[in-house]
Design a protein around this motif. Sequence first.
Motif, PDB file in Angstrom:
ATOM      1  N   ALA A  48      24.042  75.279 140.338  1.00 52.60           N
ATOM      2  CA  ALA A  48      23.824  75.446 141.783  1.00 52.60           C
ATOM      3  C   ALA A  48      25.120  75.846 142.479  1.00 52.60           C
ATOM      4  CB  ALA A  48      23.279  74.146 142.387  1.00 52.60           C
ATOM      5  N   ALA A  49      26.212  75.163 142.119  1.00 47.09           N
ATOM      6  CA  ALA A  49      27.515  75.466 142.727  1.00 47.09           C
ATOM      7  C   ALA A  49      27.930  76.903 142.413  1.00 47.09           C
ATOM      8  CB  ALA A  49      28.569  74.473 142.234  1.00 47.09           C
ATOM      9  N   ALA A  50      27.706  77.346 141.171  1.00 49.33           N
ATOM     10  CA  ALA A  50      28.077  78.715 140.766  1.00 49.33           C
ATOM     11  C   ALA A  50      27.268  79.749 141.538  1.00 49.33           C
ATOM     12  CB  ALA A  50      27.867  78.887 139.261  1.00 49.33           C
ATOM     13  N   VAL A  51      25.963  79.503 141.675  1.00 40.13           N
ATOM     14  CA  VAL A  51      25.094  80.438 142.403  1.00 40.13           C
ATOM     15  C   VAL A  51      25.500  80.501 143.880  1.00 40.13           C
ATOM     16  CG1 VAL A  51      22.723  80.806 143.245  1.00 40.13           C
ATOM     17  CG2 VAL A  51      23.129  80.279 140.831  1.00 40.13           C
ATOM     18  N   ARG A  52      25.735  79.346 144.480  1.00 39.93           N
ATOM     19  CA  ARG A  52      26.090  79.312 145.903  1.00 39.93           C
ATOM     20  C   ARG A  52      27.427  80.007 146.162  1.00 39.93           C
ATOM     21  NH1 ARG A  52      23.239  79.669 149.490  1.00 39.93           N
ATOM     22  NH2 ARG A  52      24.341  78.359 150.971  1.00 39.93           N
ATOM     23  N   GLU A  53      28.341  79.894 145.191  1.00 40.46           N
ATOM     24  CA  GLU A  53      29.655  80.521 145.360  1.00 40.46           C
ATOM     25  C   GLU A  53      29.563  82.040 145.231  1.00 40.46           C
ATOM     26  OE1 GLU A  53      33.948  80.713 143.119  1.00 40.46           O
ATOM     27  OE2 GLU A  53      32.771  78.884 142.900  1.00 40.46           O
TER      28      GLU A  53
ATOM     29  N   PRO B 136      25.798  83.601 148.014  1.00 37.02           N
ATOM     30  CA  PRO B 136      25.475  82.675 149.101  1.00 37.02           C
ATOM     31  C   PRO B 136      24.113  82.910 149.750  1.00 37.02           C
ATOM     32  CG  PRO B 136      27.459  83.991 149.600  1.00 37.02           C
ATOM     33  CD  PRO B 136      27.044  84.330 148.212  1.00 37.02           C
ATOM     34  N   SER B 137      23.544  84.098 149.555  1.00 35.72           N
ATOM     35  CA  SER B 137      22.227  84.377 150.153  1.00 35.72           C
ATOM     36  C   SER B 137      21.093  83.690 149.375  1.00 35.72           C
ATOM     37  CB  SER B 137      21.965  85.885 150.184  1.00 35.72           C
ATOM     38  OG  SER B 137      21.936  86.391 148.860  1.00 35.72           O
ATOM     39  N   CYS B 138      21.366  83.261 148.141  1.00 39.14           N
ATOM     40  CA  CYS B 138      20.348  82.585 147.320  1.00 39.14           C
ATOM     41  C   CYS B 138      20.403  81.083 147.590  1.00 39.14           C
ATOM     42  CB  CYS B 138      20.582  82.866 145.834  1.00 39.14           C
ATOM     43  SG  CYS B 138      19.395  82.035 144.756  1.00 39.14           S
ATOM     44  N   ARG B 139      19.297  80.530 148.035  1.00 43.55           N
ATOM     45  CA  ARG B 139      19.232  79.085 148.292  1.00 43.55           C
ATOM     46  C   ARG B 139      18.781  78.371 147.016  1.00 43.55           C
ATOM     47  NH1 ARG B 139      20.770  78.729 153.413  1.00 43.55           N
ATOM     48  NH2 ARG B 139      20.114  80.417 154.755  1.00 43.55           N
ATOM     49  N   VAL B 140      19.177  77.109 146.874  1.00 44.52           N
ATOM     50  CA  VAL B 140      18.891  76.369 145.634  1.00 44.52           C
ATOM     51  C   VAL B 140      18.102  75.100 145.924  1.00 44.52           C
ATOM     52  CG1 VAL B 140      19.929  75.124 143.688  1.00 44.52           C
ATOM     53  CG2 VAL B 140      20.981  77.240 144.515  1.00 44.52           C
TER      54      VAL B 140
ATOM     55  N   MET C  59      23.737  68.057 146.882  1.00 43.91           N
ATOM     56  CA  MET C  59      24.009  68.528 148.249  1.00 43.91           C
ATOM     57  C   MET C  59      25.472  68.982 148.376  1.00 43.91           C
ATOM     58  SD  MET C  59      21.243  68.559 149.794  1.00 43.91           S
ATOM     59  CE  MET C  59      19.608  68.051 149.372  1.00 43.91           C
ATOM     60  N   GLN C  60      26.378  68.260 147.717  1.00 44.74           N
ATOM     61  CA  GLN C  60      27.790  68.663 147.741  1.00 44.74           C
ATOM     62  C   GLN C  60      27.990  70.006 147.041  1.00 44.74           C
ATOM     63  OE1 GLN C  60      29.507  65.147 145.967  1.00 44.74           O
ATOM     64  NE2 GLN C  60      29.856  64.150 147.944  1.00 44.74           N
ATOM     65  N   ALA C  61      27.122  70.322 146.061  1.00 46.25           N
ATOM     66  CA  ALA C  61      27.210  71.593 145.335  1.00 46.25           C
ATOM     67  C   ALA C  61      26.555  72.742 146.103  1.00 46.25           C
ATOM     68  CB  ALA C  61      26.558  71.450 143.961  1.00 46.25           C
ATOM     69  N   GLY C  62      25.937  72.426 147.252  1.00 45.06           N
ATOM     70  CA  GLY C  62      25.351  73.479 148.082  1.00 45.06           C
ATOM     71  C   GLY C  62      23.848  73.637 147.959  1.00 45.06           C
ATOM     72  N   ALA C  63      23.168  72.693 147.272  1.00 43.98           N
ATOM     73  CA  ALA C  63      21.704  72.777 147.180  1.00 43.98           C
ATOM     74  C   ALA C  63      21.085  72.545 148.558  1.00 43.98           C
ATOM     75  CB  ALA C  63      21.173  71.750 146.181  1.00 43.98           C
ATOM     76  N   SER C  64      19.981  73.227 148.831  1.00 44.02           N
ATOM     77  CA  SER C  64      19.267  73.069 150.101  1.00 44.02           C
ATOM     78  C   SER C  64      18.062  72.156 149.957  1.00 44.02           C
ATOM     79  CB  SER C  64      18.781  74.429 150.610  1.00 44.02           C
ATOM     80  OG  SER C  64      19.859  75.293 150.837  1.00 44.02           O
ATOM     81  N   GLY C  65      17.674  71.898 148.702  1.00 49.09           N
ATOM     82  CA  GLY C  65      16.511  71.050 148.480  1.00 49.09           C
ATOM     83  C   GLY C  65      16.672  70.204 147.242  1.00 49.09           C
ATOM     84  N   PHE C  66      15.960  69.070 147.218  1.00 45.75           N
ATOM     85  CA  PHE C  66      16.001  68.166 146.073  1.00 45.75           C
ATOM     86  C   PHE C  66      14.641  67.487 145.995  1.00 45.75           C
ATOM     87  CE2 PHE C  66      16.980  64.648 143.383  1.00 45.75           C
ATOM     88  CZ  PHE C  66      18.105  65.000 142.658  1.00 45.75           C
TER      89      PHE C  66
ATOM     90  N   PRO D 230      20.924  72.445 128.816  1.00 45.93           N
ATOM     91  CA  PRO D 230      22.081  72.749 127.961  1.00 45.93           C
ATOM     92  C   PRO D 230      22.987  73.781 128.616  1.00 45.93           C
ATOM     93  CG  PRO D 230      20.060  73.712 127.063  1.00 45.93           C
ATOM     94  CD  PRO D 230      19.659  72.899 128.249  1.00 45.93           C
ATOM     95  N   GLY D 231      24.195  73.882 128.113  1.00 44.65           N
ATOM     96  CA  GLY D 231      25.174  74.818 128.695  1.00 44.65           C
ATOM     97  C   GLY D 231      25.911  74.124 129.821  1.00 44.65           C
ATOM     98  N   ILE D 232      25.399  74.273 131.033  1.00 46.22           N
ATOM     99  CA  ILE D 232      25.899  73.496 132.174  1.00 46.22           C
ATOM    100  C   ILE D 232      24.690  72.886 132.865  1.00 46.22           C
ATOM    101  CG2 ILE D 232      28.007  74.864 132.528  1.00 46.22           C
ATOM    102  CD1 ILE D 232      26.584  76.280 134.869  1.00 46.22           C
ATOM    103  N   ASP D 233      24.890  71.798 133.606  1.00 42.01           N
ATOM    104  CA  ASP D 233      23.737  71.176 134.255  1.00 42.01           C
ATOM    105  C   ASP D 233      23.359  71.941 135.527  1.00 42.01           C
ATOM    106  OD1 ASP D 233      25.337  70.262 136.423  1.00 42.01           O
ATOM    107  OD2 ASP D 233      25.591  68.276 135.552  1.00 42.01           O
ATOM    108  N   GLY D 234      22.212  71.575 136.091  1.00 38.34           N
ATOM    109  CA  GLY D 234      21.698  72.271 137.265  1.00 38.34           C
ATOM    110  C   GLY D 234      22.596  72.170 138.480  1.00 38.34           C
ATOM    111  N   ILE D 235      23.347  71.070 138.584  1.00 33.70           N
ATOM    112  CA  ILE D 235      24.233  70.908 139.746  1.00 33.70           C
ATOM    113  C   ILE D 235      25.405  71.881 139.649  1.00 33.70           C
ATOM    114  CG2 ILE D 235      25.783  69.299 140.936  1.00 33.70           C
ATOM    115  CD1 ILE D 235      23.731  67.072 140.223  1.00 33.70           C
ATOM    116  N   ALA D 236      25.976  72.017 138.446  1.00 28.87           N
ATOM    117  CA  ALA D 236      27.063  72.991 138.252  1.00 28.87           C
ATOM    118  C   ALA D 236      26.540  74.417 138.430  1.00 28.87           C
ATOM    119  CB  ALA D 236      27.679  72.815 136.868  1.00 28.87           C
TER     120      ALA D 236
END
Length: 201
Positions: free
Chosen positions: A66-71, A74-78, A94-101, A58-64
Motif C-alpha cells: 500500500a505504501a509503495a502504491v501510494r508513493e 498517488p491517484s490509486c486509492r488502497v 492508515m499510516q501507509a496511506g490506505a483509504s479503507g480497511f 509473500p514477498g512484501i505484506d499488503g501494508i508495505a
Amino acid sequence: MIRLLIADDQALVRGALSALLALEPDIDVVAEVGRGDEVLAAAMETHPDVALLDIEMPGIDGIAAAAAVRERMPSCRVIIVTTFGRPGYLRRAMQAGASGFVVKDTPAAQLADAVRRVSQGLRVVDPSLAADSLAQGESPLTERETDVLSVARAGGSISDISRILHLSEGTVRNHLSSIIGKTGARNRADAARIAEENGWL
C-alpha cells in the motif's frame, strides 16, 4: 468505470473477490496478483483507481505494498482487506496511506460500496475495528524495537540481530529487555506473539 486491482495470495479468495466485484456494473477488475511484491508493477501497468490488498502475502505484506502504491501512484486509492481484524494493522495501514480497511467476511455488496466510496476520496473503516483501535492506542514499541523484534521473531540470535541491524549486542539485549517489559511477555518469542496478535508487527 472504477478500475480495480485485487491482490490476495489465496487463489480461491482472489478469484471469488474478482468474480463478485466484476458483477457490479461500474467496477472493472483490471489486474489480479498473488504476491505483495507484484502489486506495484501490476498497478503501474494497468492504472487502477482502487487497489484491494490482502495483508498477509509473500514477498512484501499488503501494508508495505500500500505504501509503495501510494508513493508511486498517488491517484490509486488502497483498501486493505484482511482475515485478521487486528487494531494495530488498522493503524499501520492508515499510516501507509490506505483509504479503507475491511475484514474478509464483509458482504459483497458492502465491499463493492467500499470500493465506490474510496474511489470518490472517502475513507471506509470497519466500525468495530476502528473502536478497538481507538481503545487499544498506539503500539508501545519504538521503531527500532519493532525492527529488533521482527528479526528476533524469525529466530535470529543476539549476534544475528546485531549483525543484521548494525547494532551492538548490548544494545540488542537492551531493546529485547525493553520489548519484553512493554509487552508484559515472558520471553522474546512471547513478545513476538503478543505483538503479532495486536498487529504491531
